[in-house]
Design a protein around this motif. Structure first.
Motif, short mmCIF file in Angstrom:
data_model
loop_
_atom_site.label_atom_id
_atom_site.label_comp_id
_atom_site.label_asym_id
_atom_site.label_seq_id
_atom_site.Cartn_x
_atom_site.Cartn_y
_atom_site.Cartn_z
N LEU B 377 0.72 -1.31 0.07
CA LEU B 377 0.17 -0.04 -0.15
C LEU B 377 0.93 1.24 -0.01
CD1 LEU B 377 -2.83 1.09 0.45
CD2 LEU B 377 -2.59 1.13 2.80
N GLY B 378 2.12 1.08 0.42
CA GLY B 378 2.98 2.30 0.68
C GLY B 378 2.82 2.86 2.05
N TYR B 379 2.29 2.18 2.79
CA TYR B 379 2.26 2.69 4.28
C TYR B 379 3.27 2.50 5.15
CZ TYR B 379 0.72 3.57 9.02
OH TYR B 379 0.73 4.02 10.55
N MET B 380 4.10 1.34 4.96
CA MET B 380 5.29 0.88 5.88
C MET B 380 6.35 2.17 5.88
SD MET B 380 3.99 -1.26 7.48
CE MET B 380 5.39 -1.86 8.61
N ALA B 381 6.55 2.96 4.71
CA ALA B 381 7.54 3.96 4.63
C ALA B 381 6.99 5.16 5.51
CB ALA B 381 7.49 4.28 3.31
N ARG B 382 5.80 5.30 5.73
CA ARG B 382 5.14 6.31 6.41
C ARG B 382 5.48 5.90 8.02
NH1 ARG B 382 3.89 6.52 1.06
NH2 ARG B 382 3.92 8.56 0.68
N ALA B 383 5.06 4.68 8.35
CA ALA B 383 5.27 4.24 9.65
C ALA B 383 6.72 4.47 10.01
CB ALA B 383 5.02 2.54 9.57
N ILE B 501 -3.08 1.05 -4.68
CA ILE B 501 -3.99 -0.06 -4.38
C ILE B 501 -3.06 -1.42 -4.35
CG2 ILE B 501 -5.93 -1.63 -5.26
CD1 ILE B 501 -6.97 0.94 -6.46
N PRO B 502 -3.10 -2.41 -3.20
CA PRO B 502 -2.19 -3.34 -3.14
C PRO B 502 -2.45 -4.27 -4.25
CG PRO B 502 -2.98 -2.50 -1.04
CD PRO B 502 -3.57 -1.85 -2.09
N ASN B 503 -1.26 -4.91 -4.60
CA ASN B 503 -1.46 -6.19 -5.64
C ASN B 503 -1.49 -7.56 -5.05
OD1 ASN B 503 0.37 -7.99 -7.63
ND2 ASN B 503 -1.32 -6.97 -8.71
N ARG B 505 -0.70 -10.33 -6.01
CA ARG B 505 0.38 -11.20 -6.21
C ARG B 505 1.51 -10.89 -5.61
NH1 ARG B 505 0.54 -12.75 -12.76
NH2 ARG B 505 2.75 -13.56 -11.97
N THR B 506 1.77 -9.35 -5.18
CA THR B 506 3.02 -9.09 -4.65
C THR B 506 2.86 -9.46 -3.13
OG1 THR B 506 2.77 -7.14 -6.13
CG2 THR B 506 4.26 -7.04 -4.40
N ILE B 507 1.73 -9.31 -2.55
CA ILE B 507 1.65 -9.73 -1.33
C ILE B 507 1.83 -11.29 -1.02
CG2 ILE B 507 -0.02 -9.84 0.60
CD1 ILE B 507 -1.63 -7.35 -0.49
N GLY B 508 1.13 -12.02 -1.98
CA GLY B 508 1.23 -13.56 -2.01
C GLY B 508 2.70 -13.60 -1.89
N LEU B 509 3.40 -13.06 -2.97
CA LEU B 509 4.93 -13.51 -3.04
C LEU B 509 5.59 -12.96 -1.59
CD1 LEU B 509 6.21 -14.13 -5.62
CD2 LEU B 509 7.31 -12.20 -5.74
N PHE B 510 5.24 -11.71 -1.02
CA PHE B 510 5.77 -11.52 0.14
C PHE B 510 5.61 -12.57 1.15
CE2 PHE B 510 5.52 -9.34 4.27
CZ PHE B 510 6.67 -8.51 4.29
N VAL B 511 4.42 -12.95 1.28
CA VAL B 511 4.07 -13.82 2.34
C VAL B 511 4.87 -15.25 2.07
CG1 VAL B 511 2.16 -15.24 3.39
CG2 VAL B 511 1.87 -13.05 2.82
N TRP B 512 4.86 -15.60 0.82
CA TRP B 512 5.72 -16.87 0.57
C TRP B 512 7.05 -16.94 0.59
CZ3 TRP B 512 6.06 -21.79 0.13
CH2 TRP B 512 6.92 -22.09 -0.84
N ARG B 513 7.57 -15.71 0.46
CA ARG B 513 9.00 -15.52 0.70
C ARG B 513 9.58 -15.86 2.05
NH1 ARG B 513 11.26 -11.31 -3.15
NH2 ARG B 513 13.13 -11.39 -1.72
N ARG B 514 8.63 -14.92 3.04
CA ARG B 514 9.00 -14.96 4.19
C ARG B 514 8.72 -16.19 4.85
NH1 ARG B 514 9.72 -11.09 2.53
NH2 ARG B 514 10.53 -9.11 3.08
N THR B 515 7.75 -16.79 4.70
CA THR B 515 7.08 -18.01 5.07
C THR B 515 8.18 -19.20 4.65
OG1 THR B 515 4.92 -17.47 4.89
CG2 THR B 515 5.30 -19.63 5.63
#
Lengths: 81, 673
Positions: B377-383, B501-503, B505-515
């Motif tokens: 979403l781009g939020y983490m940079a703000r955090a 708007i979050p994608n 596939r990108t989220i799925g990939l993020f989850v997959w790689r960390r997991t």
């Protein structure tokens, strides 16, 4: 008439535009800032500056967050019309 | 016929370059599909991804270079990317660029063009640019640059065919390739030529002479060292004095590149009217505000944790009840006639170990998905921006907040995630304090033990313990920064991407790689240590009470007594080295709660342990040495046993000291004894 006073970027209030004049500090920092587009002659707009903590500027159509210490190394002239 | 064979065997190497957050990974995934191989760059902790794409009989070997803003040797990533291009000479370099920040992205292209490799620009997120009213003419840009420009929307797979064809044509020399190259600003051209002349016969293969001269002017430490070693001392003196007189040359080099960029985009890009307030700007008025932003962040964190446990915990319970326990029972039946120690080894060690890894997954999956969503979403940079003012106190900067936040899920990805932190010291410090972030495993222990002893005050005590952990984290950070790093602080410079708007596939990939990383690292280590501890608990007689583990526990009993803890509790602490929540399982076995399950254990503990001792145990458990998987990851990421052992020793002393303080303090005050 436009008056030209040089201040560190960290002293630029929100909403104001400054023209980058010089970068001070270590070579590594200068190289990084230059790569991001902080080069003499570039316009920088202060988006957020609360006097403490990091600040937010717009440079070359992107939004960049800078630590106060880093912003103090960028000298700008305030643009007043 | 012969030609056909040779064509079928043709293999070319394609490197993907690009700044962070431009969709480079998405392009890589589109190209390589399932043929990916993930490893590390030789001798480095930076991930190296390669894969294969087949096109009309041409095999394209795709190498994903680390995301970098430039090619100065400022960071490990930049060094890896440029070394690869110079030494391996890929047939084509694809520069993936974010169309919404074209100027910034062309900076890397400008750097690539001074290297002897053909470049293609993949102009990604062209749809987002249009949404923002930014109109780019790819053909005009292509004509200006003198190299192929392929507009893309990688998240929707658009432009992929065109990209592949452009790569193939360029590699076969079917397109005219005459790029317009940036030059150093006019006032420094004579100096550059002088430098080139001076170093001409000293530049080793395969470095290009003109590029090295340029990098010397930019103050590149790595290449300066190389040239100093290659040149005769008098010649080096000459070079060195030129460099000293032109210390500001880096601005002339960067300035030259931005002048070039200005020429490139002038005709190709039409901008929206000035003064138009973008959505990003409006959102940032809240999200990046020091007060509202912090409030929003707390709310977001609360929601993430709520979702994680609301969705993850029931799933975890289901897995535990139906899979793990069933597996252990099954193994016990199968080994009915075997010696007790063997049953213990298999049921507790092997199956228990696999179960522990497995039951972690639901909670981690939900947590990573939430994190990936916020990041995309781009939020983490703000955090990170909002947290910078707090992280400062520890000599860290905002970026360290992201891996530490990941630590609430599991400390293993937190330690690995510290890679995003620039500056060796800041990265090391982030890694060293990361184990103090209370992970889901410790929260599980907390959730079980606290209600037994603190009744209505449970919520308060739980929050207090978490807050206490974070307080210790901050204090340790401040201490380490002052004592070990002498207050040095890394620069905080971070681009805030536009919200989008979050994608999925990108989220799925993020989850997959960390997991996947969790399963690879934590999985194997948890399993190994599980078996080891189970062996210690089962040998020599098969009875835990008379096992080696119990002997160690009894040896530690005097230390435990200072905190009001029996030897069983000390053993529980020890076994939490496997994985933090193992402590409860150990207690269950030691106090013989067997049939009663967790409810039975709760009853026994409640009657045995004074609240003050329970609090001391919780404090120690929360602060105790990191679990085996985290220790192994710290070792891997720091590349140093010294730092790893220092961290473990620090946490050991710290946790026991705090436990002691809490117990003795409570007794002095006459509370909870």
């Amino acid at each position: 008439m436009i008056r030209d006073t040089q201040v560190p970027l960290s002293a630029l209030p929100a909403g104001e535009v400054g023209l980058v004049r010089a970068l001070t500090g270590g070579r590594g920092l200068v190289a990084r800032l230059a790569a991001l587009g902080f080069i003499p002659g570039t316009e920088v707009m202060m988006l957020q500056n609360f006097g403490r903590g990091p600040l937010l500027v717009a440079v070359r159509n992107t939004r960049v967050a800078l630590g106060r210490g880093e912003a103090a190394r960028i000298w700008v002239s305030r643009k007043r019309g | 016929m012969v030609e056909r064979v040779s064509q079928a065997q043709r293999t070319i190497t394609v490197a993907l370059a690009g700044q962070p957050n431009v969709g480079k990974s998405t392009v890589f995934n589109l190209l390589t599909g399932l043929s990916q191989h993930v490893g590390n760059w030789p001798g480095k902790t930076v991930e190296r991804k390669t894969g294969i794409h087949q096109h009309n009989g041409t095999i394209m070997r795709i190498v994903d270079l680390p995301g970098t803003y430039s090619l100065t040797a400022n960071s490990l990533e930049e060094r890896i990317a440029r070394d690869y291009i110079i030494k391996e000479r890929p047939d084509v370099v694809v520069a993936v660029a974010d169309a919404t920040a074209l100027e910034r992205n062309l900076y890397l292209v400008a750097e690539l063009l001074s290297l002897p490799v053909p470049v293609i620009v993949a102009l990604n997120m062209i749809d987002v640019a249009e949404q923002q009213g930014l109109h780019i003419e790819p053909h005009v840009l292509e004509a200006a640059l003198g190299l192929p420009v392929v507009p893309m929307v990688a998240t929707k797979g658009r432009g992929l065919t065109e990209l592949v064809e452009a790569i193939a044509r360029l590699a076969q020399g079917e397109v005219a390739y005459a790029p317009s190259r940036p030059r150093i600003r006019e006032d420094h051209r004579a100096v550059l030529e002088e430098l080139e002349r001076l170093i001409a016969d000293a530049v080793p293969e395969p470095y290009p002479n003109d590029w090295v001269a340029l990098k010397l002017l930019e103050g590149d430490e790595e290449l300066t060292r190389m040239i100093r070693e290659q040149l005769a001392p008098e010649r080096w003196e000459e070079v060195h004095s030129i460099l000293r007189r032109h210390e500001d040359a880096v601005l002339a080099v960067a300035g030259g590149r931005y002048e070039w960029i200005g020429r490139m985009v002038r005709a190709a890009v039409t901008r929206p009217r000035a003064g138009q307030i973008s959505l990003t700007e409006r959102l940032d008025r809240v999200a990046a505000h020091p007060v509202w932003g912090l409030g929003l962040l707390l709310g977001v964190l609360g929601l993430v944790f709520f979702l994680t446990y609301a969705i993850g915990s029931p799933l975890q319970g289901l897995l535990e009840a139906h899979l793990v326990r069933a597996g252990a029972d099954w193994a016990a039946r199968l080994l009915a006639g075997a010696p007790a120690w063997l049953v213990g080894l298999v049921a507790n060690g092997l199956i228990g170990g696999v179960g522990r890894v497995l039951t972690f997954l639901p909670i981690l999956l939900v947590f990573f998905a939430a994190f990936g969503f916020l990041e995309d979403l781009g939020y983490m940079a703000r955090a990170a921006y909002v947290m910078d003012r707090f992280m400062h106190r520890m000599g860290l900067h905002g970026k360290s907040f992201l891996p530490l936040f990941l630590g609430f899920g599991c400390n293993v990805p937190a330690v690995m995630g510290a890679r995003v932190v620039e500056g060796e010291r800041a990265r090391l410090l982030t890694i060293l304090v990361a184990p103090l972030v209370p992970c889901t495993a410790r929260m599980a222990v907390l959730a079980f033990l606290v209600p037994i002893f603190f009744g209505r005050a449970s919520t308060l005590v739980s929050w207090g313990l978490v807050a206490f952990n974070l307080l210790i984290l901050v204090l340790l950070g401040i201490g380490l920064n002052k004592l070990v790093f002498r207050g040095e602080r890394a620069a905080f410079i971070m681009e805030l991407p536009l919200y989008h708007i979050p994608n999925l596939r990108t989220i799925g990939l993020f989850v997959w790689r960390r997991t996947a990383a969790f399963i690879r690292r934590a999985g194997t280590i948890i399993l190994a240590v599980s078996v080891l501890i189970a062996a210690l608990a089962a040998l020599p007689s098969g009875e835990l009470g008379s096992s080696y583990l119990a002997a160690i526990g009894r040896f530690l009993a005097p230390l435990g007594a200072l905190m009001g803890l029996g030897w069983e509790m000390m053993v529980a602490l020890l076994t939490s080295f496997v994985a933090k929540e193992t402590a409860i399982a150990t207690l269950g076995v030691l106090y013989g709660a067997g049939a009663g399950g967790e409810a039975g254990l709760a009853g026994i503990l409640g009657s045995l342990l004074a609240p003050s001792a329970a609090l001391a145990f919780l404090v120690v458990e929360m602060l105790f040495i990191p679990c085996a998987a985290t220790v192994a990851t710290i070792r891997q990421e720091t590349g140093s046993w010294r730092w790893t052992l220092l961290d473990v020793a620090l946490l050991l002393v710290l946790s026991l000291a705090m436990g002691l303080l809490v117990y003795q303090g409570a007794r002095l005050l006459g509370w909870g004894t």
